[in-house]
Design a protein around this motif. Structure first.
Motif, PDB file in Angstrom:
ATOM      1  N   HIS A 203      39.867  30.482  30.398  1.00 33.96           N
ATOM      2  CA  HIS A 203      39.831  29.679  29.168  1.00 33.96           C
ATOM      3  C   HIS A 203      41.096  29.929  28.344  1.00 33.96           C
ATOM      4  O   HIS A 203      41.727  29.004  27.829  1.00 33.96           O
ATOM      5  CB  HIS A 203      38.570  30.055  28.377  1.00 33.96           C
TER       6      HIS A 203
ATOM      7  N   TYR B 107      32.569  38.892  35.871  1.00 32.04           N
ATOM      8  CA  TYR B 107      32.781  37.453  36.046  1.00 32.04           C
ATOM      9  C   TYR B 107      33.004  36.758  34.698  1.00 32.04           C
ATOM     10  O   TYR B 107      33.928  35.961  34.528  1.00 32.04           O
ATOM     11  CB  TYR B 107      31.568  36.834  36.754  1.00 32.04           C
ATOM     12  N   HIS B 108      32.173  37.093  33.734  1.00 34.74           N
ATOM     13  CA  HIS B 108      32.262  36.498  32.396  1.00 34.74           C
ATOM     14  C   HIS B 108      33.654  36.732  31.793  1.00 34.74           C
ATOM     15  O   HIS B 108      34.233  35.834  31.177  1.00 34.74           O
ATOM     16  CB  HIS B 108      31.175  37.157  31.534  1.00 34.74           C
ATOM     17  N   GLU B 109      34.200  37.917  31.991  1.00 33.97           N
ATOM     18  CA  GLU B 109      35.537  38.243  31.469  1.00 33.97           C
ATOM     19  C   GLU B 109      36.613  37.414  32.168  1.00 33.97           C
ATOM     20  O   GLU B 109      37.567  36.951  31.537  1.00 33.97           O
ATOM     21  CB  GLU B 109      35.843  39.740  31.635  1.00 33.97           C
ATOM     22  N   TYR B 110      36.480  37.235  33.502  1.00 34.94           N
ATOM     23  CA  TYR B 110      37.484  36.429  34.219  1.00 34.94           C
ATOM     24  C   TYR B 110      37.472  34.981  33.737  1.00 34.94           C
ATOM     25  O   TYR B 110      38.517  34.337  33.644  1.00 34.94           O
ATOM     26  CB  TYR B 110      37.247  36.491  35.736  1.00 34.94           C
ATOM     27  N   LYS B 111      36.290  34.440  33.440  1.00 34.04           N
ATOM     28  CA  LYS B 111      36.216  33.052  32.950  1.00 34.04           C
ATOM     29  C   LYS B 111      36.820  32.956  31.549  1.00 34.04           C
ATOM     30  O   LYS B 111      37.475  31.967  31.217  1.00 34.04           O
ATOM     31  CB  LYS B 111      34.762  32.560  32.961  1.00 34.04           C
ATOM     32  N   ARG B 112      36.602  34.001  30.732  1.00 28.36           N
ATOM     33  CA  ARG B 112      37.206  34.039  29.389  1.00 28.36           C
ATOM     34  C   ARG B 112      38.740  33.994  29.510  1.00 28.36           C
ATOM     35  O   ARG B 112      39.425  33.329  28.735  1.00 28.36           O
ATOM     36  CB  ARG B 112      36.748  35.305  28.654  1.00 28.36           C
TER      37      ARG B 112
ATOM     38  N   PRO C  75      28.205  40.226  37.857  1.00 30.77           N
ATOM     39  CA  PRO C  75      27.995  39.957  36.417  1.00 30.77           C
ATOM     40  C   PRO C  75      28.742  40.894  35.477  1.00 30.77           C
ATOM     41  O   PRO C  75      28.954  40.561  34.314  1.00 30.77           O
ATOM     42  CB  PRO C  75      26.479  40.118  36.252  1.00 30.77           C
ATOM     43  N   ASP C  76      29.170  42.065  35.961  1.00 30.68           N
ATOM     44  CA  ASP C  76      29.853  42.989  35.057  1.00 30.68           C
ATOM     45  C   ASP C  76      31.278  42.551  34.711  1.00 30.68           C
ATOM     46  O   ASP C  76      31.871  43.054  33.771  1.00 30.68           O
ATOM     47  CB  ASP C  76      29.860  44.421  35.640  1.00 30.68           C
TER      48      ASP C  76
ATOM     49  N   TRP D  36      38.517  41.382  28.937  1.00 31.45           N
ATOM     50  CA  TRP D  36      39.005  40.151  29.560  1.00 31.45           C
ATOM     51  C   TRP D  36      40.527  40.054  29.548  1.00 31.45           C
ATOM     52  O   TRP D  36      41.130  39.585  30.501  1.00 31.45           O
ATOM     53  CB  TRP D  36      38.365  38.914  28.926  1.00 31.45           C
TER      54      TRP D  36
END
Lengths: 95, 392
Positions: free
Chosen positions: B226, B218-223, B215-216, A4
Protein backbone atom coordinates in the motif's frame (compact mmCIF):
# COMPACT_ATOMS: atom_id res chain seq x y z
CA UNK A 1 8.95 -9.25 14.91
CA UNK A 2 9.65 -6.80 12.13
CA UNK A 3 7.45 -3.75 11.51
CA UNK A 4 5.96 -3.18 8.05
CA UNK A 5 8.46 -0.47 7.17
CA UNK A 6 11.40 -2.74 8.02
CA UNK A 7 10.45 -5.37 5.41
CA UNK A 8 11.94 -5.94 1.94
CA UNK A 9 9.38 -5.10 -0.77
CA UNK A 10 8.20 -8.19 -2.64
CA UNK A 11 8.83 -10.40 0.42
CA UNK A 12 12.23 -11.28 -1.05
CA UNK A 13 14.42 -13.17 1.41
CA UNK A 14 17.92 -11.75 1.21
CA UNK A 15 19.54 -13.85 3.96
CA UNK A 16 20.62 -17.05 2.28
CA UNK A 17 20.14 -20.30 4.17
CA UNK A 18 17.81 -18.97 6.85
CA UNK A 19 15.44 -21.93 6.47
CA UNK A 20 17.56 -23.53 9.20
CA UNK A 21 15.93 -21.13 11.66
CA UNK A 22 12.50 -22.65 11.02
CA UNK A 23 12.18 -26.07 12.62
CA UNK A 24 9.48 -27.86 10.71
CA UNK A 25 9.75 -31.35 12.20
CA UNK A 26 6.61 -30.87 14.25
CA UNK A 27 4.53 -31.22 11.03
CA UNK A 28 5.40 -34.94 11.02
CA UNK A 29 2.73 -37.63 11.51
CA UNK A 30 5.05 -40.58 10.65
CA UNK A 31 8.75 -40.73 11.47
CA UNK A 32 11.39 -42.62 9.49
CA UNK A 33 13.13 -45.22 11.61
CA UNK A 34 16.62 -46.33 10.58
CA UNK A 35 17.97 -49.83 11.20
CA UNK A 36 21.72 -49.66 10.70
CA UNK A 37 22.27 -53.40 10.12
CA UNK A 38 19.99 -53.30 7.03
CA UNK A 39 21.74 -50.21 5.58
CA UNK A 40 24.12 -50.48 2.60
CA UNK A 41 24.89 -46.72 2.69
CA UNK A 42 23.75 -46.20 -0.89
CA UNK A 43 22.57 -42.70 0.21
CA UNK A 44 19.42 -42.88 -1.88
CA UNK A 45 17.63 -41.48 1.20
CA UNK A 46 20.07 -38.57 1.33
CA UNK A 47 19.66 -37.65 -2.33
CA UNK A 48 15.87 -38.11 -2.41
CA UNK A 49 15.14 -36.23 0.82
CA UNK A 50 13.27 -33.02 -0.22
CA UNK A 51 14.67 -31.29 2.85
CA UNK A 52 18.16 -31.92 4.25
CA UNK A 53 17.01 -34.20 7.02
CA UNK A 54 19.29 -37.18 6.35
CA UNK A 55 22.51 -36.90 8.32
CA UNK A 56 25.73 -38.31 6.88
CA UNK A 57 29.36 -38.54 7.90
CA UNK A 58 32.26 -39.57 5.65
CA UNK A 59 29.84 -40.65 2.94
CA UNK A 60 27.81 -42.83 5.30
CA UNK A 61 24.26 -42.52 6.57
CA UNK A 62 24.21 -41.75 10.30
CA UNK A 63 20.53 -41.02 11.01
CA UNK A 64 17.82 -38.37 10.65
CA UNK A 65 17.58 -34.75 11.71
CA UNK A 66 14.11 -34.81 13.24
CA UNK A 67 14.08 -31.00 13.61
CA UNK A 68 13.44 -30.79 9.85
CA UNK A 69 12.10 -34.19 8.73
CA UNK A 70 8.40 -33.73 7.86
CA UNK A 71 7.80 -37.47 7.54
CA UNK A 72 7.04 -37.58 3.81
CA UNK A 73 8.33 -41.16 3.62
CA UNK A 74 10.22 -40.83 0.33
CA UNK A 75 13.39 -42.17 1.98
CA UNK A 76 11.56 -45.31 3.15
CA UNK A 77 10.00 -45.76 -0.29
CA UNK A 78 13.38 -45.53 -2.05
CA UNK A 79 15.43 -47.52 0.48
CA UNK A 80 16.64 -50.74 -1.21
CA UNK A 81 17.66 -52.29 2.15
CA UNK A 82 19.67 -55.44 2.45
CA UNK A 83 18.49 -58.98 1.58
CA UNK A 84 14.85 -57.87 1.38
CA UNK A 85 14.91 -55.99 4.68
CA UNK A 86 14.41 -52.19 4.56
CA UNK A 87 16.86 -50.02 6.48
CA UNK A 88 14.20 -47.26 6.70
CA UNK A 89 10.58 -47.83 7.70
CA UNK A 90 7.91 -45.30 8.66
CA UNK A 91 6.35 -45.56 12.10
CA UNK A 92 3.48 -43.53 13.45
CA UNK A 93 4.50 -40.71 15.82
CA UNK A 94 3.56 -41.32 19.43
CA UNK A 95 3.64 -45.10 19.09
CA UNK B 1 12.94 15.98 -35.96
CA UNK B 2 10.48 13.08 -35.71
CA UNK B 3 8.31 12.70 -38.78
CA UNK B 4 4.58 11.99 -38.58
CA UNK B 5 3.70 8.41 -39.53
CA UNK B 6 0.37 6.67 -40.13
CA UNK B 7 0.28 3.47 -38.05
CA UNK B 8 -2.05 1.31 -35.96
CA UNK B 9 -1.86 1.38 -32.17
CA UNK B 10 -0.51 -2.18 -32.14
CA UNK B 11 2.26 -1.20 -34.54
CA UNK B 12 3.08 1.89 -32.48
CA UNK B 13 3.37 -0.04 -29.22
CA UNK B 14 5.33 -2.88 -30.86
CA UNK B 15 7.79 -0.23 -32.02
CA UNK B 16 8.02 1.27 -28.54
CA UNK B 17 8.95 -2.21 -27.28
CA UNK B 18 11.50 -2.59 -30.10
CA UNK B 19 13.10 0.70 -29.13
CA UNK B 20 13.30 -0.38 -25.46
CA UNK B 21 14.80 -3.75 -26.48
CA UNK B 22 13.76 -5.76 -23.39
CA UNK B 23 15.61 -8.90 -22.22
CA UNK B 24 12.68 -11.32 -22.24
CA UNK B 25 9.19 -11.50 -23.76
CA UNK B 26 6.78 -14.35 -23.00
CA UNK B 27 3.45 -13.96 -24.74
CA UNK B 28 0.48 -15.87 -26.08
CA UNK B 29 -1.68 -14.66 -28.97
CA UNK B 30 -5.18 -13.30 -28.35
CA UNK B 31 -7.29 -10.95 -30.44
CA UNK B 32 -6.87 -7.97 -30.61
CA UNK B 33 -3.36 -8.07 -29.10
CA UNK B 34 -2.03 -10.80 -31.45
CA UNK B 35 -0.87 -8.40 -34.11
CA UNK B 36 1.25 -6.45 -31.58
CA UNK B 37 3.21 -9.49 -30.38
CA UNK B 38 3.40 -10.84 -33.95
CA UNK B 39 5.11 -7.62 -34.99
CA UNK B 40 7.41 -7.79 -31.97
CA UNK B 41 8.25 -11.44 -32.75
CA UNK B 42 9.31 -10.35 -36.24
CA UNK B 43 11.66 -7.77 -34.69
CA UNK B 44 13.20 -10.66 -32.74
CA UNK B 45 13.46 -12.85 -35.86
CA UNK B 46 14.99 -10.01 -37.89
CA UNK B 47 17.60 -9.34 -35.23
CA UNK B 48 16.30 -5.82 -34.54
CA UNK B 49 16.17 -6.60 -30.81
CA UNK B 50 18.15 -8.97 -28.57
CA UNK B 51 15.04 -10.12 -26.71
CA UNK B 52 14.69 -13.76 -25.70
CA UNK B 53 11.16 -14.66 -26.79
CA UNK B 54 9.46 -17.51 -24.90
CA UNK B 55 6.59 -19.25 -26.66
CA UNK B 56 4.16 -20.58 -24.07
CA UNK B 57 0.96 -22.59 -24.06
CA UNK B 58 -1.29 -20.06 -22.31
CA UNK B 59 -1.40 -16.61 -20.75
CA UNK B 60 -1.10 -18.18 -17.31
CA UNK B 61 2.22 -19.59 -18.49
CA UNK B 62 3.16 -16.31 -20.19
CA UNK B 63 2.83 -14.38 -16.94
CA UNK B 64 4.54 -17.20 -15.02
CA UNK B 65 7.51 -17.08 -17.40
CA UNK B 66 7.60 -13.28 -17.08
CA UNK B 67 7.66 -13.58 -13.29
CA UNK B 68 10.59 -16.01 -13.43
CA UNK B 69 12.50 -13.89 -15.92
CA UNK B 70 11.89 -10.70 -13.94
CA UNK B 71 12.97 -12.35 -10.67
CA UNK B 72 16.11 -13.53 -12.47
CA UNK B 73 16.86 -9.85 -13.12
CA UNK B 74 15.62 -9.22 -16.66
CA UNK B 75 13.64 -6.37 -18.19
CA UNK B 76 10.49 -8.25 -19.13
CA UNK B 77 7.43 -7.62 -21.29
CA UNK B 78 4.27 -9.37 -22.39
CA UNK B 79 0.92 -8.24 -23.80
CA UNK B 80 -2.61 -9.59 -23.67
CA UNK B 81 -6.35 -8.95 -23.94
CA UNK B 82 -9.60 -10.09 -22.35
CA UNK B 83 -9.67 -13.84 -21.61
CA UNK B 84 -5.88 -13.83 -21.71
CA UNK B 85 -5.74 -11.31 -18.89
CA UNK B 86 -8.39 -13.31 -17.04
CA UNK B 87 -6.31 -16.47 -17.38
CA UNK B 88 -3.29 -14.62 -15.96
CA UNK B 89 -5.32 -13.78 -12.88
CA UNK B 90 -3.47 -15.47 -10.03
CA UNK B 91 -0.10 -14.67 -11.58
CA UNK B 92 -0.94 -10.94 -11.79
CA UNK B 93 -1.11 -10.78 -8.01
CA UNK B 94 2.16 -12.69 -7.73
CA UNK B 95 3.97 -10.32 -10.14
CA UNK B 96 2.85 -7.36 -8.01
CA UNK B 97 3.34 -9.09 -4.65
CA UNK B 98 6.87 -10.16 -5.64
CA UNK B 99 7.62 -6.55 -6.68
CA UNK B 100 8.52 -7.36 -10.30
CA UNK B 101 8.36 -4.48 -12.81
CA UNK B 102 6.88 -6.41 -15.75
CA UNK B 103 5.54 -4.13 -18.50
CA UNK B 104 2.31 -5.26 -20.19
CA UNK B 105 0.26 -3.50 -22.86
CA UNK B 106 -3.36 -4.63 -22.46
CA UNK B 107 -5.43 -4.24 -25.60
CA UNK B 108 -8.78 -3.89 -23.87
CA UNK B 109 -11.50 -6.27 -24.96
CA UNK B 110 -14.82 -7.51 -23.58
CA UNK B 111 -14.96 -10.67 -21.48
CA UNK B 112 -16.98 -13.79 -22.29
CA UNK B 113 -19.84 -14.79 -22.07
CA UNK B 114 -21.28 -14.07 -24.56
CA UNK B 115 -18.10 -14.34 -26.61
CA UNK B 116 -17.03 -11.00 -28.06
CA UNK B 117 -13.67 -9.88 -29.42
CA UNK B 118 -14.26 -6.11 -29.45
CA UNK B 119 -13.18 -3.28 -27.24
CA UNK B 120 -14.39 -2.49 -23.75
CA UNK B 121 -12.72 -2.11 -20.38
CA UNK B 122 -14.06 -5.17 -18.53
CA UNK B 123 -10.73 -7.00 -18.66
CA UNK B 124 -8.49 -4.38 -17.09
CA UNK B 125 -11.14 -3.11 -14.66
CA UNK B 126 -11.34 -6.63 -13.30
CA UNK B 127 -7.59 -6.56 -12.70
CA UNK B 128 -7.93 -3.29 -10.80
CA UNK B 129 -7.07 -4.77 -7.39
CA UNK B 130 -4.15 -6.94 -8.51
CA UNK B 131 -1.50 -4.45 -7.39
CA UNK B 132 -0.51 -3.42 -10.93
CA UNK B 133 -0.09 0.21 -11.91
CA UNK B 134 -2.61 1.08 -14.67
CA UNK B 135 -2.10 3.73 -17.35
CA UNK B 136 -4.87 4.40 -19.88
CA UNK B 137 -4.47 5.73 -23.42
CA UNK B 138 -6.75 7.70 -25.73
CA UNK B 139 -5.02 6.98 -29.05
CA UNK B 140 -1.98 5.36 -30.67
CA UNK B 141 0.31 8.25 -29.70
CA UNK B 142 -0.65 7.98 -26.04
CA UNK B 143 -0.36 4.18 -26.07
CA UNK B 144 3.17 4.56 -27.50
CA UNK B 145 4.15 7.33 -25.06
CA UNK B 146 2.63 5.51 -22.07
CA UNK B 147 4.52 2.32 -22.98
CA UNK B 148 7.86 4.12 -22.97
CA UNK B 149 7.09 5.93 -19.71
CA UNK B 150 5.84 2.71 -18.10
CA UNK B 151 9.39 1.30 -17.99
CA UNK B 152 10.65 4.31 -16.05
CA UNK B 153 7.66 4.23 -13.68
CA UNK B 154 7.61 0.50 -12.97
CA UNK B 155 11.39 0.14 -12.71
CA UNK B 156 11.86 3.19 -10.49
CA UNK B 157 13.91 2.05 -7.45
CA UNK B 158 11.23 3.30 -5.04
CA UNK B 159 8.43 1.54 -6.95
CA UNK B 160 9.46 -1.72 -8.67
CA UNK B 161 5.92 -2.70 -9.65
CA UNK B 162 4.36 -4.12 -12.81
CA UNK B 163 2.54 -1.73 -15.16
CA UNK B 164 -0.41 -2.27 -17.52
CA UNK B 165 -0.72 0.10 -20.46
CA UNK B 166 -4.36 0.05 -21.52
CA UNK B 167 -5.54 0.80 -25.05
CA UNK B 168 -8.96 0.11 -26.55
CA UNK B 169 -9.19 -3.03 -28.67
CA UNK B 170 -9.58 -2.36 -32.41
CA UNK B 171 -10.44 1.33 -31.94
CA UNK B 172 -6.81 2.04 -30.97
CA UNK B 173 -5.10 -1.27 -31.73
CA UNK B 174 -6.22 -1.61 -35.36
CA UNK B 175 -7.19 1.89 -36.54
CA UNK B 176 -4.52 3.74 -38.49
CA UNK B 177 -3.75 7.12 -36.97
CA UNK B 178 -1.14 9.82 -37.45
CA UNK B 179 1.46 9.91 -34.71
CA UNK B 180 5.17 10.52 -34.14
CA UNK B 181 7.87 8.07 -33.17
CA UNK B 182 10.78 9.25 -31.08
CA UNK B 183 14.25 8.42 -32.42
CA UNK B 184 15.50 4.98 -31.33
CA UNK B 185 18.49 6.50 -29.55
CA UNK B 186 16.29 8.97 -27.67
CA UNK B 187 14.06 6.17 -26.33
CA UNK B 188 17.09 4.05 -25.49
CA UNK B 189 18.69 6.76 -23.39
CA UNK B 190 15.32 7.72 -21.81
CA UNK B 191 14.66 4.22 -20.48
CA UNK B 192 18.35 3.53 -19.77
CA UNK B 193 19.92 0.21 -18.84
CA UNK B 194 17.84 -1.82 -16.42
CA UNK B 195 19.53 -2.72 -13.14
CA UNK B 196 17.41 -5.05 -11.00
CA UNK B 197 17.90 -4.52 -7.28
CA UNK B 198 17.53 -8.20 -6.33
CA UNK B 199 18.33 -10.47 -9.30
CA UNK B 200 18.20 -14.21 -8.64
CA UNK B 201 21.03 -14.62 -11.14
CA UNK B 202 23.41 -12.69 -8.91
CA UNK B 203 24.84 -15.93 -7.54
CA UNK B 204 27.16 -14.15 -5.12
CA UNK B 205 24.11 -12.94 -3.22
CA UNK B 206 21.69 -15.88 -3.06
CA UNK B 207 18.08 -15.00 -2.23
CA UNK B 208 14.57 -16.43 -2.32
CA UNK B 209 11.43 -15.15 -4.05
CA UNK B 210 7.88 -16.17 -3.16
CA UNK B 211 8.12 -17.39 0.45
CA UNK B 212 5.21 -18.56 2.61
CA UNK B 213 4.22 -15.64 4.84
CA UNK B 214 1.82 -16.49 7.63
CA UNK B 215 -0.54 -14.29 9.68
CA UNK B 216 2.36 -12.95 11.76
CA UNK B 217 3.77 -10.97 8.78
CA UNK B 218 1.36 -11.05 5.79
CA UNK B 219 -0.56 -8.01 7.05
CA UNK B 220 2.71 -6.04 7.30
CA UNK B 221 3.74 -6.97 3.74
CA UNK B 222 0.39 -5.74 2.39
CA UNK B 223 0.80 -2.49 4.37
CA UNK B 224 4.17 -2.08 2.61
CA UNK B 225 2.57 -2.70 -0.80
CA UNK B 226 0.00 0.00 0.00
CA UNK B 227 2.84 2.38 0.90
CA UNK B 228 4.71 1.76 -2.36
CA UNK B 229 1.55 2.37 -4.43
CA UNK B 230 1.30 5.71 -2.62
CA UNK B 231 4.65 6.76 -4.11
CA UNK B 232 3.55 6.13 -7.69
CA UNK B 233 1.78 9.46 -8.34
CA UNK B 234 4.94 11.53 -7.85
CA UNK B 235 7.03 9.20 -9.97
CA UNK B 236 4.43 9.33 -12.77
CA UNK B 237 4.57 13.13 -12.70
CA UNK B 238 8.38 13.26 -12.63
CA UNK B 239 8.68 10.78 -15.51
CA UNK B 240 6.06 12.78 -17.46
CA UNK B 241 8.10 15.94 -16.94
CA UNK B 242 11.22 14.26 -18.32
CA UNK B 243 9.24 12.74 -21.15
CA UNK B 244 7.96 16.18 -22.15
CA UNK B 245 11.59 17.28 -22.63
CA UNK B 246 12.24 14.57 -25.21
CA UNK B 247 8.83 14.60 -26.90
CA UNK B 248 7.19 17.99 -26.37
CA UNK B 249 4.10 16.09 -25.22
CA UNK B 250 2.66 16.82 -21.79
CA UNK B 251 1.24 14.10 -19.51
CA UNK B 252 -0.21 14.16 -16.01
CA UNK B 253 -2.28 11.99 -13.70
CA UNK B 254 -5.27 12.88 -15.90
CA UNK B 255 -6.09 15.29 -18.69
CA UNK B 256 -8.65 18.05 -18.39
CA UNK B 257 -10.38 19.61 -21.38
CA UNK B 258 -12.13 23.00 -21.04
CA UNK B 259 -12.83 22.06 -17.42
CA UNK B 260 -11.70 25.18 -15.55
CA UNK B 261 -14.77 27.33 -16.33
CA UNK B 262 -17.16 24.42 -16.93
CA UNK B 263 -20.39 23.73 -15.02
CA UNK B 264 -21.00 20.19 -16.28
CA UNK B 265 -18.48 17.55 -17.31
CA UNK B 266 -17.84 13.97 -18.34
CA UNK B 267 -15.22 11.75 -16.73
CA UNK B 268 -14.26 9.29 -19.44
CA UNK B 269 -11.37 6.90 -20.11
CA UNK B 270 -9.72 5.77 -23.31
CA UNK B 271 -10.56 6.37 -26.95
CA UNK B 272 -14.11 7.62 -26.28
CA UNK B 273 -12.58 10.69 -24.62
CA UNK B 274 -11.53 11.88 -28.08
CA UNK B 275 -15.10 11.75 -29.36
CA UNK B 276 -16.35 13.39 -26.16
CA UNK B 277 -13.92 16.34 -26.52
CA UNK B 278 -15.44 17.16 -29.91
CA UNK B 279 -18.86 17.10 -28.29
CA UNK B 280 -17.65 19.42 -25.51
CA UNK B 281 -16.82 21.96 -28.24
CA UNK B 282 -20.14 21.39 -29.99
CA UNK B 283 -22.34 21.80 -26.89
CA UNK B 284 -20.31 24.82 -25.76
CA UNK B 285 -21.40 26.45 -29.02
CA UNK B 286 -24.98 25.78 -27.93
CA UNK B 287 -24.42 27.48 -24.58
CA UNK B 288 -23.74 24.51 -22.29
CA UNK B 289 -20.61 25.12 -20.21
CA UNK B 290 -19.18 21.66 -20.75
CA UNK B 291 -15.80 20.15 -19.87
CA UNK B 292 -14.09 16.79 -19.60
CA UNK B 293 -11.68 14.88 -17.35
CA UNK B 294 -9.85 11.89 -18.78
CA UNK B 295 -8.10 9.70 -16.19
CA UNK B 296 -4.66 8.45 -17.26
CA UNK B 297 -3.43 6.89 -14.01
CA UNK B 298 -6.26 4.66 -12.75
CA UNK B 299 -4.19 2.60 -10.29
CA UNK B 300 -3.21 4.14 -8.00
CA UNK B 301 -6.21 6.47 -8.36
CA UNK B 302 -5.41 10.15 -7.71
CA UNK B 303 -8.40 10.81 -5.45
CA UNK B 304 -7.47 14.25 -4.09
CA UNK B 305 -6.41 15.65 -7.46
CA UNK B 306 -9.51 14.38 -9.26
CA UNK B 307 -11.76 15.77 -6.51
CA UNK B 308 -10.07 19.17 -6.72
CA UNK B 309 -10.45 19.23 -10.49
CA UNK B 310 -14.18 18.44 -10.26
CA UNK B 311 -15.34 20.17 -7.05
CA UNK B 312 -16.37 23.44 -8.73
CA UNK B 313 -18.76 21.72 -11.16
CA UNK B 314 -22.55 21.48 -10.80
CA UNK B 315 -23.09 18.06 -12.40
CA UNK B 316 -20.77 15.33 -13.62
CA UNK B 317 -21.39 12.08 -15.46
CA UNK B 318 -18.84 9.30 -15.01
CA UNK B 319 -18.76 7.15 -18.14
CA UNK B 320 -17.90 3.47 -17.74
CA UNK B 321 -17.04 1.06 -20.56
CA UNK B 322 -17.35 -1.83 -18.08
CA UNK B 323 -20.00 -2.80 -15.60
CA UNK B 324 -19.73 -4.10 -12.08
CA UNK B 325 -22.94 -6.08 -12.00
CA UNK B 326 -24.83 -5.26 -8.85
CA UNK B 327 -22.64 -2.20 -8.35
CA UNK B 328 -21.88 1.09 -10.04
CA UNK B 329 -19.34 1.27 -12.87
CA UNK B 330 -15.70 1.02 -11.74
CA UNK B 331 -14.68 4.59 -12.64
CA UNK B 332 -17.84 5.95 -10.99
CA UNK B 333 -16.95 4.18 -7.74
CA UNK B 334 -13.58 5.97 -7.66
CA UNK B 335 -14.86 9.42 -8.58
CA UNK B 336 -17.73 9.08 -6.14
CA UNK B 337 -15.33 8.11 -3.32
CA UNK B 338 -13.00 10.98 -4.23
CA UNK B 339 -15.80 13.55 -4.06
CA UNK B 340 -17.34 12.21 -0.84
CA UNK B 341 -14.01 12.51 0.96
CA UNK B 342 -13.56 15.96 -0.54
CA UNK B 343 -16.70 17.07 1.30
CA UNK B 344 -18.10 19.09 -1.58
CA UNK B 345 -18.66 18.40 -5.23
CA UNK B 346 -21.10 18.12 -8.09
CA UNK B 347 -24.18 15.95 -8.50
CA UNK B 348 -22.97 12.66 -9.93
CA UNK B 349 -24.45 10.18 -12.39
CA UNK B 350 -23.06 7.07 -14.06
CA UNK B 351 -23.56 5.88 -17.63
CA UNK B 352 -22.50 2.50 -18.97
CA UNK B 353 -21.60 2.77 -22.67
CA UNK B 354 -19.85 0.98 -25.50
CA UNK B 355 -19.74 -2.59 -24.15
CA UNK B 356 -18.42 -5.27 -26.50
CA UNK B 357 -17.25 -2.69 -29.03
CA UNK B 358 -20.57 -0.83 -29.37
CA UNK B 359 -19.72 2.53 -30.98
CA UNK B 360 -19.69 5.55 -28.72
CA UNK B 361 -21.28 8.25 -30.88
CA UNK B 362 -21.26 12.04 -30.52
CA UNK B 363 -25.05 12.00 -29.99
CA UNK B 364 -24.56 9.76 -26.94
CA UNK B 365 -22.24 12.32 -25.36
CA UNK B 366 -24.55 15.16 -26.36
CA UNK B 367 -27.57 13.50 -24.73
CA UNK B 368 -25.54 13.10 -21.52
CA UNK B 369 -24.51 16.76 -21.58
CA UNK B 370 -28.17 17.78 -22.04
CA UNK B 371 -29.15 15.66 -19.05
CA UNK B 372 -26.30 17.12 -16.97
CA UNK B 373 -27.38 20.62 -17.97
CA UNK B 374 -30.88 19.92 -16.68
CA UNK B 375 -29.52 18.61 -13.38
CA UNK B 376 -27.22 21.63 -13.12
CA UNK B 377 -30.21 23.93 -13.67
CA UNK B 378 -32.01 22.49 -10.66
CA UNK B 379 -33.45 19.28 -12.13
CA UNK B 380 -33.34 16.10 -10.10
CA UNK B 381 -31.29 12.96 -10.80
CA UNK B 382 -33.68 10.38 -12.25
CA UNK B 383 -31.39 7.35 -12.38
CA UNK B 384 -27.91 7.18 -10.90
CA UNK B 385 -26.63 4.35 -13.10
CA UNK B 386 -28.00 3.79 -16.58
CA UNK B 387 -27.01 2.08 -19.84
CA UNK B 388 -26.85 4.41 -22.85
CA UNK B 389 -26.85 3.64 -26.56
CA UNK B 390 -28.93 0.55 -25.78
CA UNK B 391 -31.92 -0.52 -27.90
CA UNK B 392 -35.15 -0.33 -25.93
Amino acid sequence: MKKWNELVPGAIILDAGNAVQFKTGSWRAFRPQWTEENCIHCLFCWIYCPDMAVKTEDGKMTGFDYDYCKGCGICARECPGKKGKKAIVMVEEGK
Amino acid sequence: MPKPVAVTGNEAVANALRQVNPDVCAAYPITPQTDMMQRFASFVSNGQVDTEIILVESEHSAMSACIGAAAAGGRVITATSSQGLALMWEMLFIAAGDSLPIIMPVVNRALSAPLNIHGDHSDAMGARDSGWIQLWSENAQEAYDNTIQAFRIGEHPEIRLPVMINMDGFIISHSIETMEYLEDEVVKSFVGEYQDAYPLLDLKKPKSYGPLILPDLYHEYKRLQHEIMGRVKNVVLNVAEEFEKISGRKYGLFETYRLEDAEVALVILGSAAGTAKDVVDAVRDKGIKAGLLKPRLFRPFPYEEVAQALEHLKAVCVMDRADSFGGYGPVFLEVSSALYQNGKGPALINKIYGLGGRDFLPEHAEAVFNELNEIASGGSIKTIKEYIGVRQ
